[in-house]
Design a protein around this motif. Structure first.
Motif, short mmCIF file in Angstrom:
data_model
loop_
_atom_site.label_atom_id
_atom_site.label_comp_id
_atom_site.label_asym_id
_atom_site.label_seq_id
_atom_site.Cartn_x
_atom_site.Cartn_y
_atom_site.Cartn_z
N GLU A 119 -18.61 -68.67 -5.73
CA GLU A 119 -19.49 -68.89 -4.26
C GLU A 119 -20.11 -67.58 -3.95
O GLU A 119 -21.38 -67.45 -3.67
N TRP A 123 -24.36 -66.99 -4.37
CA TRP A 123 -24.97 -66.83 -2.91
C TRP A 123 -26.30 -66.12 -2.99
O TRP A 123 -26.46 -65.15 -3.53
N ASP A 132 -28.23 -64.38 7.88
CA ASP A 132 -27.26 -64.96 7.04
C ASP A 132 -26.59 -63.93 6.20
O ASP A 132 -27.19 -62.99 5.83
N ALA A 134 -23.61 -62.68 3.12
CA ALA A 134 -23.08 -63.23 2.02
C ALA A 134 -21.50 -63.29 2.51
O ALA A 134 -21.01 -62.67 3.35
#
Length: 158
Positions: A119, A123, A132, A134
């Motif tokens: 993930e 990202w 946003d 990480a």
């Protein structure tokens, strides 16, 4: 392509299925390929996955007690990885590591950890949401691939 698998998710899923007792295809073939990848790849971004994959299936292989040849190959591959990454530890430029404050312990759920690493690897910031952040921090993937950390993963599994 991630080794012989389409992507990291497929690889991690197959390892998870072996451990859970619901392998897709021959579990020993999946394990053999993972060990082979670790034996031949100690220099790519994927190496951390090979170390974690071999570490994850180790207890399952011991429990099955059907392929001592693969168990020994896995041990040798982890020992070689440990030696290689211990030699590279001096190249680390990180100020701290996640386990500096206490004893290192291998995560209980290695496949879950592999999914978190994936993930973080996948990202990308969303241009519509500049705030946003990480997951797991901005340099999580790099830190997990640090020679000190990969050596710790291999050491805990040997």
């Amino acid at each position: 392509m991630f080794g012989p698998w389409d992507d990291i998710d497929e690889f991690t899923s197959r390892i998870e299925n072996v451990i859970g007792g619901y392998p897709t295809g021959d579990p020993w073939a999946t394990i053999d390929i993972c060990i082979s990848e670790l034996e031949t790849d100690l220099d790519s971004d994927a190496t951390v996955y090979w170390v974690l994959g071999v570490a994850a299936v180790g207890p399952w292989m011991e429990w099955c007690d059907q392929r001592p040849d693969l168990v020994r190959r896995a041990e040798k591959a982890l020992e070689a990885a440990l030696a290689a990454f211990r030699q590279r530890e001096d190249s680390c430029t990180h100020d701290t590591h996640p386990w500096d404050e206490g004893p290192f312990s291998i995560p209980d759920d290695l496949t879950g950890f592999m999914y978190r690493l994936q993930e973080a690897d996948d990202w990308e910031p969303d241009p519509e949401y500049p705030e946003d952040e990480a997951p797991y921090g901005p340099d999580f993937s790099e830190l997990m691939r640090c020679p000190r950390n990969v050596a710790a993963f291999a050491s805990a599994a040997v």
